[in-house]
Design an enzyme around this catalytic site. Structure first.
Site, PDB file in Angstrom:
ATOM      1  N   CYS A 148     121.200  41.196 100.552  1.00  5.42           N
ATOM      2  CA  CYS A 148     122.458  41.053  99.799  1.00  5.42           C
ATOM      3  C   CYS A 148     123.487  42.129 100.099  1.00  5.42           C
ATOM      4  O   CYS A 148     124.576  41.827 100.576  1.00  5.42           O
ATOM      5  CB  CYS A 148     122.143  41.010  98.311  1.00  5.42           C
ATOM      6  SG  CYS A 148     121.104  39.618  97.904  1.00  5.42           S
TER       7      CYS A 148
HETATM    8  C1  UDX Z   1     120.956  43.647  94.809  1.00  4.27           C
HETATM    9  C2  UDX Z   1     121.667  43.772  93.476  1.00  4.27           C
HETATM   10  O1  UDX Z   1     121.134  44.865  92.747  1.00  4.27           O
HETATM   11  C3  UDX Z   1     121.480  42.493  92.666  1.00  4.27           C
HETATM   12  O2  UDX Z   1     122.191  42.588  91.448  1.00  4.27           O
HETATM   13  C4  UDX Z   1     122.011  41.321  93.486  1.00  4.27           C
HETATM   14  O3  UDX Z   1     121.868  40.106  92.786  1.00  4.27           O
HETATM   15  C5  UDX Z   1     121.283  41.243  94.811  1.00  4.27           C
HETATM   16  O4  UDX Z   1     121.421  42.473  95.522  1.00  4.27           O
HETATM   17  P1  UDX Z   1     118.506  43.850  95.749  1.00  4.27           P
HETATM   18  O5  UDX Z   1     119.205  43.792  97.067  1.00  4.27           O
HETATM   19  O6  UDX Z   1     117.339  42.979  95.496  1.00  4.27           O
HETATM   20  O7  UDX Z   1     119.583  43.513  94.559  1.00  4.27           O
HETATM   21  O8  UDX Z   1     117.983  45.337  95.549  1.00  4.27           O
HETATM   22  P2  UDX Z   1     118.505  46.656  94.837  1.00  4.27           P
HETATM   23  O9  UDX Z   1     117.475  47.084  93.903  1.00  4.27           O
HETATM   24  O10 UDX Z   1     119.884  46.473  94.345  1.00  4.27           O
HETATM   25  O11 UDX Z   1     118.529  47.701  96.071  1.00  4.27           O
HETATM   26  C6  UDX Z   1     119.365  47.421  97.164  1.00  4.27           C
HETATM   27  C7  UDX Z   1     119.152  48.508  98.207  1.00  4.27           C
HETATM   28  O12 UDX Z   1     119.733  49.734  97.741  1.00  4.27           O
HETATM   29  C8  UDX Z   1     117.682  48.823  98.507  1.00  4.27           C
HETATM   30  O13 UDX Z   1     117.530  49.034  99.896  1.00  4.27           O
HETATM   31  C9  UDX Z   1     117.422  50.118  97.751  1.00  4.27           C
HETATM   32  O14 UDX Z   1     116.446  50.909  98.396  1.00  4.27           O
HETATM   33  C10 UDX Z   1     118.789  50.781  97.825  1.00  4.27           C
HETATM   34  N1  UDX Z   1     119.036  51.712  96.730  1.00  4.27           N
HETATM   35  C11 UDX Z   1     119.177  51.218  95.468  1.00  4.27           C
HETATM   36  C12 UDX Z   1     119.168  53.069  97.000  1.00  4.27           C
HETATM   37  O15 UDX Z   1     119.029  53.510  98.147  1.00  4.27           O
HETATM   38  N2  UDX Z   1     119.440  53.926  95.972  1.00  4.27           N
HETATM   39  C13 UDX Z   1     119.577  53.476  94.692  1.00  4.27           C
HETATM   40  O16 UDX Z   1     119.799  54.298  93.802  1.00  4.27           O
HETATM   41  C14 UDX Z   1     119.435  52.091  94.422  1.00  4.27           C
END
Ligand code: UDX
Length: 438
Positions: free
Chosen positions: A268
């Site tokens: 996403c």
């Molecule tokens: C995301 C959105 O959160 C969600 O609302 C949407 O519907 C789909 O995309 P997702 O991609 O499943 O969800 O994962 P998420 O938990 O958001 O993490 C996304 C990426 O950011 C991951 O690679 C995670 O490791 C990274 N991340 C997240 C960080 O590096 N630091 C953070 O503090 C949070």
């Protein structure tokens, strides 16, 4: 009489949403072109890994509340409300690929042609503002011979599901967004969410589409922001964990999505930020913040390789990559930050040995083919010259001197700031951490 629900597309969004609507007591029929997926769902087995989904699907199958078929027209005939949940991947230049949306819209329209009653078509896929109104609606009208708002309803209802927490995110959303150009479509879709206590927004379709993109883009920018602050903290002697904690006390900032590391991956954030930036530019509008977030996200994983090279020459070295999934509790490797790390290491003449508790099967399609995939962490560490912690699985967070001592080298890069640096340093390991440690 509860409306019957159809889900076209049984990926992370479509299947979880369908299962959760069925759990609320709506009869659900899922449609997918992939017969293997349909067969698995009808046996109560999820074709994707998602926490809690296996138990939920099995229970729903036993109660005959959720079925699947490859026949879109059957879904349309059966349903009062039909969700389009097909993928919207990136094209080569980062813009949105609408092929699956187009195919689903045409299939639904052809079935709508002879269908009885006022059905509602709802776009749940993440699409650029204007797509529902200017791309999906014309397709539905042209291939059904019917008029939106008169013969059928049209809405846009984005999902905000995080992989690994998708069922929880459906059950307890921060808000429900329903975009329509007419009242009847809104009222019909709202019925599905009448048991929810969160705010239910009624906006137009373009606004609903933009709320989704802006939400993901903002969260991605937040991640890239804290990663840059981490890089600055490293050279300026600040403790980025405490910096993030200090930021988080500000209610306007919130502590969430301030975990520095190797960057964001998944199906996403990368595609949505690229698609929104591309769409903005196609309208002659700059997207500097989005471009900057993507730029940071491209360079951040390579920080781990730079940290290795500050200590060793990578030529002919064996490097253990701990974690392949783009984040813990999923088998999804799409855009995982391990991919650029593995590619760079191999480009520099190193051998990559990668392990993940869940994502080994998918890893084969994303990691360079010379990568060695192993099914246990010791096989990755054994005789490795160095290790990089890429994905913060619980299993990997708890690794200590005992496990790392099977390495031939003493160098560890903690890409997600989760290891016990003090304990490892006291055991003689050189631990380098994204954002450094104080
Ligand atoms: C995301 C959105 O959160 C969600 O609302 C949407 O519907 C789909 O995309 P997702 O991609 O499943 O969800 O994962 P998420 O938990 O958001 O993490 C996304 C990426 O950011 C991951 O690679 C995670 O490791 C990274 N991340 C997240 C960080 O590096 N630091 C953070 O503090 C949070």
């Amino acid at each position: 009489m509860k409306p019957k629900v159809g889900m076209i597309g049984t990926g992370y969004a479509g299947l979880v949403t369908g299962a959760c609507f069925a759990e609320l007591g709506f009869e659900v029929l899922c449609g997918d072109i992939d017969q293997k997926k349909v067969d698995l769902i009808n046996r109560g087995i999820p074709p994707i890994f998602e926490t809690g989904l296996a138990d939920l699907l099995k229970d729903l199958r036993d109660k005959n509340l959720l079925r699947a078929t490859t026949d879109t027209s059957e879904v349309v005939q059966f349903s009062d409300i039909i969700f389009i949940c097909t993928g919207t991947p990136s094209t080569e230049d980062g813009s949105i690929n609408l092929d699956q949306i187009e195919a689903a819209s045409k299939d639904i329209a052809r079935a709508l042609k002879d269908a009885e009653g006022f059905k509602i078509i709802v776009v749940k896929s993440t699409v650029i503002p204007g797509i529902t109104e200017n791309f999906v609606k014309p397709l539905l009208e042209r291939f059904s011979g019917k008029q939106a708002g008169v013969d059928f309803g049209l809405a846009m209802n984005p999902e905000f599901l995080k992989e690994g927490l998708a069922i929880q995110d459906f059950r307890v959303p921060d808000r429900v967004v329903i975009g329509t150009e007419d009242e009847k479509s809104f009222e019909s879709v709202k019925i599905l969410y009448e048991s929810f206590t969160c705010p239910i927004m009624h906006v137009d379709t373009s606004t609903a589409e933009m709320i989704k993109y802006a939400s993901n883009a903002f969260l991605a920018i937040k991640v890239s922001f804290i990663n840059e602050i981490a890089n600055m903290s490293e050279v300026m002697g600040a403790d980025v964990s405490e910096v993030a904690r200090g930021l988080g006390f500000d209610k306007r900032i919130s502590p969430q999505f301030l975990r520095p590391g190797l960057g964001f991956g998944g199906s996403c954030f990368p595609k949505d930020v690229k698609a929104l930036a591309s769409a903005a530019k196609s309208h002659g509008i700059s997207a500097h913040t989005l471009d900057a977030a993507l730029k940071v996200n491209e360079s951040q994983p390579l920080r781990a390789v730079e940290m290795l090279e500050e200590e060793i020459n990578l030529e002919n070295k064996k490097i253990a990559l701990l974690g392949i999934a783009f984040k813990p509790d999923t088998d999804d490797v799409r855009e995982s930050r391990v991919i650029p790390i593995a590619e760079e290491l191999i480009r520099k003449g190193a051998t990559v040995i990668a392990y993940d508790p869940l994502a080994l099967e998918n890893a084969k399609y994303f990691l360079p083919e010379t990568s060695i995939l192993v099914d246990n962490v010791n096989a990755a560490l054994r005789s490795a010259d160095a290790a990089i912690l890429v994905t913060e699985w619980d299993e990997l967070r708890n690794l200590g001197p005992e496990e790392f001592s099977s390495m031939s080298g003493k160098l560890i890069i903690d890409g997600r700031r989760v290891l016990d640096w003090k304990k490892l340093s006291q055991a003689g390991f050189t631990v380098k951490v994204i954002g450094n440690v104080n």
